[in-house]
Design a protein around this motif. Sequence first.
Motif, PDB file in Angstrom:
ATOM      1  N   GLU A 119       0.814  -1.215   0.000  1.00 27.76           N
ATOM      2  CA  GLU A 119       0.000   0.000   0.000  1.00 27.76           C
ATOM      3  C   GLU A 119       0.851   1.269   0.000  1.00 27.76           C
ATOM      4  O   GLU A 119       0.461   2.287  -0.584  1.00 27.76           O
ATOM      5  N   LEU A 120       2.019   1.224   0.655  1.00 24.37           N
ATOM      6  CA  LEU A 120       2.878   2.409   0.744  1.00 24.37           C
ATOM      7  C   LEU A 120       3.941   2.445  -0.349  1.00 24.37           C
ATOM      8  O   LEU A 120       4.606   3.468  -0.538  1.00 24.37           O
ATOM      9  N   ASP A 121       4.115   1.305  -1.057  1.00 23.54           N
ATOM     10  CA  ASP A 121       5.058   1.226  -2.183  1.00 23.54           C
ATOM     11  C   ASP A 121       6.488   1.562  -1.755  1.00 23.54           C
ATOM     12  O   ASP A 121       7.207   2.305  -2.431  1.00 23.54           O
ATOM     13  N   VAL A 122       6.894   1.038  -0.602  1.00 26.13           N
ATOM     14  CA  VAL A 122       8.279   1.168  -0.139  1.00 26.13           C
ATOM     15  C   VAL A 122       8.706  -0.182   0.440  1.00 26.13           C
ATOM     16  O   VAL A 122       7.872  -1.007   0.811  1.00 26.13           O
ATOM     17  N   ASP A 123      10.025  -0.398   0.505  1.00 24.65           N
ATOM     18  CA  ASP A 123      10.548  -1.595   1.163  1.00 24.65           C
ATOM     19  C   ASP A 123      10.584  -1.333   2.664  1.00 24.65           C
ATOM     20  O   ASP A 123      11.164  -0.335   3.112  1.00 24.65           O
ATOM     21  N   ILE A 124       9.960  -2.227   3.425  1.00 26.77           N
ATOM     22  CA  ILE A 124       9.918  -2.085   4.879  1.00 26.77           C
ATOM     23  C   ILE A 124      10.418  -3.382   5.509  1.00 26.77           C
ATOM     24  O   ILE A 124       9.930  -4.467   5.175  1.00 26.77           O
ATOM     25  N   TYR A 125      11.392  -3.255   6.378  1.00 25.84           N
ATOM     26  CA  TYR A 125      11.931  -4.414   7.077  1.00 25.84           C
ATOM     27  C   TYR A 125      12.061  -4.080   8.560  1.00 25.84           C
ATOM     28  O   TYR A 125      12.328  -2.928   8.925  1.00 25.84           O
ATOM     29  N   ALA A 126      11.828  -5.095   9.384  1.00 24.03           N
ATOM     30  CA  ALA A 126      11.914  -4.901  10.826  1.00 24.03           C
ATOM     31  C   ALA A 126      12.943  -5.850  11.418  1.00 24.03           C
ATOM     32  O   ALA A 126      13.014  -7.031  11.051  1.00 24.03           O
ATOM     33  N   HIS A 127      13.761  -5.325  12.306  1.00 26.42           N
ATOM     34  CA  HIS A 127      14.738  -6.145  13.009  1.00 26.42           C
ATOM     35  C   HIS A 127      14.913  -5.569  14.404  1.00 26.42           C
ATOM     36  O   HIS A 127      15.236  -4.384  14.564  1.00 26.42           O
ATOM     37  N   GLY A 128      14.684  -6.439  15.400  1.00 27.45           N
ATOM     38  CA  GLY A 128      14.741  -5.944  16.765  1.00 27.45           C
ATOM     39  C   GLY A 128      13.658  -4.899  16.967  1.00 27.45           C
ATOM     40  O   GLY A 128      12.499  -5.109  16.664  1.00 27.45           O
ATOM     41  N   GLY A 129      14.047  -3.749  17.450  1.00 27.36           N
ATOM     42  CA  GLY A 129      13.088  -2.672  17.656  1.00 27.36           C
ATOM     43  C   GLY A 129      13.149  -1.616  16.580  1.00 27.36           C
ATOM     44  O   GLY A 129      12.628  -0.506  16.765  1.00 27.36           O
ATOM     45  N   GLU A 130      13.776  -1.942  15.435  1.00 26.67           N
ATOM     46  CA  GLU A 130      13.921  -0.961  14.363  1.00 26.67           C
ATOM     47  C   GLU A 130      13.129  -1.355  13.131  1.00 26.67           C
ATOM     48  O   GLU A 130      13.125  -2.521  12.731  1.00 26.67           O
ATOM     49  N   VAL A 131      12.466  -0.364  12.540  1.00 22.07           N
ATOM     50  CA  VAL A 131      11.753  -0.548  11.281  1.00 22.07           C
ATOM     51  C   VAL A 131      12.466   0.318  10.236  1.00 22.07           C
ATOM     52  O   VAL A 131      12.589   1.536  10.416  1.00 22.07           O
ATOM     53  N   THR A 132      12.941  -0.305   9.176  1.00 22.70           N
ATOM     54  CA  THR A 132      13.712   0.403   8.145  1.00 22.70           C
ATOM     55  C   THR A 132      12.866   0.579   6.888  1.00 22.70           C
ATOM     56  O   THR A 132      12.268  -0.387   6.396  1.00 22.70           O
ATOM     57  N   PHE A 133      12.812   1.795   6.375  1.00 23.29           N
ATOM     58  CA  PHE A 133      12.078   2.130   5.161  1.00 23.29           C
ATOM     59  C   PHE A 133      13.101   2.468   4.066  1.00 23.29           C
ATOM     60  O   PHE A 133      14.022   3.260   4.302  1.00 23.29           O
ATOM     61  N   THR A 134      12.909   1.933   2.875  1.00 23.54           N
ATOM     62  CA  THR A 134      13.780   2.270   1.753  1.00 23.54           C
ATOM     63  C   THR A 134      12.922   2.432   0.500  1.00 23.54           C
ATOM     64  O   THR A 134      12.070   1.579   0.213  1.00 23.54           O
ATOM     65  N   GLY A 135      13.165   3.523  -0.243  1.00 21.83           N
ATOM     66  CA  GLY A 135      12.415   3.756  -1.475  1.00 21.83           C
ATOM     67  C   GLY A 135      12.434   5.221  -1.853  1.00 21.83           C
ATOM     68  O   GLY A 135      13.321   5.973  -1.408  1.00 21.83           O
ATOM     69  N   ASP A 136      11.494   5.617  -2.679  1.00 20.32           N
ATOM     70  CA  ASP A 136      11.361   7.014  -3.066  1.00 20.32           C
ATOM     71  C   ASP A 136      11.269   7.888  -1.818  1.00 20.32           C
ATOM     72  O   ASP A 136      10.550   7.556  -0.863  1.00 20.32           O
ATOM     73  N   ALA A 137      11.988   9.002  -1.821  1.00 20.81           N
ATOM     74  CA  ALA A 137      12.099   9.832  -0.613  1.00 20.81           C
ATOM     75  C   ALA A 137      10.734  10.282  -0.094  1.00 20.81           C
ATOM     76  O   ALA A 137      10.471  10.226   1.114  1.00 20.81           O
ATOM     77  N   ASP A 138       9.848  10.717  -0.994  1.00 18.91           N
ATOM     78  CA  ASP A 138       8.532  11.177  -0.563  1.00 18.91           C
ATOM     79  C   ASP A 138       7.706  10.037   0.021  1.00 18.91           C
ATOM     80  O   ASP A 138       6.987  10.203   1.021  1.00 18.91           O
ATOM     81  N   LYS A 139       7.813   8.856  -0.605  1.00 11.91           N
ATOM     82  CA  LYS A 139       7.043   7.704  -0.126  1.00 11.91           C
ATOM     83  C   LYS A 139       7.581   7.197   1.209  1.00 11.91           C
ATOM     84  O   LYS A 139       6.814   6.743   2.066  1.00 11.91           O
ATOM     85  N   VAL A 140       8.891   7.274   1.388  1.00  9.97           N
ATOM     86  CA  VAL A 140       9.476   6.870   2.670  1.00  9.97           C
ATOM     87  C   VAL A 140       8.985   7.794   3.785  1.00  9.97           C
ATOM     88  O   VAL A 140       8.619   7.346   4.872  1.00  9.97           O
ATOM     89  N   ALA A 141       8.970   9.092   3.506  1.00 10.90           N
ATOM     90  CA  ALA A 141       8.489  10.055   4.506  1.00 10.90           C
ATOM     91  C   ALA A 141       7.022   9.791   4.844  1.00 10.90           C
ATOM     92  O   ALA A 141       6.618   9.860   6.018  1.00 10.90           O
ATOM     93  N   LEU A 142       6.232   9.493   3.815  1.00 13.07           N
ATOM     94  CA  LEU A 142       4.811   9.208   4.024  1.00 13.07           C
ATOM     95  C   LEU A 142       4.642   7.928   4.834  1.00 13.07           C
ATOM     96  O   LEU A 142       3.794   7.868   5.740  1.00 13.07           O
ATOM     97  N   ALA A 143       5.441   6.911   4.534  1.00 12.54           N
ATOM     98  CA  ALA A 143       5.342   5.637   5.240  1.00 12.54           C
ATOM     99  C   ALA A 143       5.675   5.803   6.721  1.00 12.54           C
ATOM    100  O   ALA A 143       4.964   5.300   7.592  1.00 12.54           O
ATOM    101  N   ARG A 144       6.753   6.526   6.987  1.00 12.70           N
ATOM    102  CA  ARG A 144       7.136   6.738   8.391  1.00 12.70           C
ATOM    103  C   ARG A 144       6.048   7.493   9.146  1.00 12.70           C
ATOM    104  O   ARG A 144       5.679   7.129  10.265  1.00 12.70           O
TER     105      ARG A 144
END
Length: 328
Positions: free
Chosen positions: A38-63
Motif C-alpha cells: 500500500e505504501l510502495d516502499v521496502d519495509i523491514y523490521a529487526h529488533g526494535g527498528e523498522v527500516t524504510f527504503t524507497g522514493d524519498a517522498d514515499k518513505v516520509a509518508l510511510a514513516r
Amino acid sequence: METTTANVATDVLRVDVPEQFIALFGIREENMRLFREELDVDIYAHGGEVTFTGDADKVALARLTLEKLLEIIQRGDPVDRTRIRYAIELASEGNADRIGEIMRDVIAITHRGRQVKCKTLGQKQYVDAIKNNTCTFAVGPAGTGKTYLAIAMAVVALKSKDVERIILTRPAVEAGEKLGFLPGDLAQKVDPYLRPLYDALHEMMGLEAYQRLVERGAVEVAPLAYMRGRTLNDAFIILDEAQNTTSEQMKMFLTRMGMGSKMVITGDVTQIDLPTGKRSGLIEALEVLKGVNDIGIVTLSHRDVVRHELVQAIVRAYEKHAAAKNRR
C-alpha cells in the motif's frame, strides 16, 4: 535517522515496546506485506527498528503513517487491516494529521463495557451531524455503522434524559417473499424486518434492560406504518432502511416530528427493494431538503465500512461496477 541518495531514501523508526510492534505488524508480521504494497516502499523490521527504503517522498509518508498508527495503539485502541488501509489513504491525501482522530472519542459504552467509537472520519462527521442537527440523513453502503451509531446516540440521549423515549422504525418492504405468505400474526410477520434493530438495542442495553424499557414505553420498535397519525414528542426517532420508503411514507414520517425530538434517517440508495416504477422517498427527500437549516446530510462510502475487510472490497467493487454502468 534518514539518508538520501538521488531520490532514494532510507529511514529508521524505533519501536521499543514489543507489544506495540506486534499490535502494528501482527504476531507473525502478517501486516508487513500490506504496508509494503500500500505504501510502495521496502519495509523491514529487526529488533526494535523498522527500516524504510524507497522514493524519498514515499518513505516520509510511510514513516508518518506508522507513527500515527502507533499513537493510536499507544492510546490502547486496536489497529486492524481495515484501519491500516484507511490510515494510508488519509496520509496519501495529505490528511495524515487526522489519522489520530480515528477511534479517539467514546460515543457510548455497551452494557458489557465495550466502548463505541468512530472508526473513520466519515463516522465522526455523522455523529457530529446528529449532535448538531435536529434531523440527520445518513446515506451509505452496508457496514458503515449507520444504524448502530444512531442507536448508540439514542441510548446515550435516553440515559442522559435528553429524550424520554427511543422509537425505531423500518418500512416492511418485501424483498422476495410476500408478508401475507409468512406464518403468524402481523407482529410476527414484520418481526424479521425489525430484527437488526432489536440486535443493536440488545447489544447497547442488554436484554433485561431493553425489556424493562419496552414495558415502560421508553423504547418502541415498530414498522413504519405504525407511525401514521402520531406526533412524537421528546423522542429520539430512527428510520432505518429509508431507501425503501415511498415519497408519501417519507413525508408522513418526517412530519411526525414533535417538540424536543431528534430524528435520524438512514439508508443505502443502492439497495432499493421498492416495486419497479416506485421512486424512493429517501432519494426525493435528499433532493428536496438539501440546504434546509437544522437538517444534516452525511454521505458514507466504502472507506467507512467497518466490517471485515472483504466487505469493504465488495462494496468498492460494486461502486466501480455501478459507475461503469452509468458511463455506458
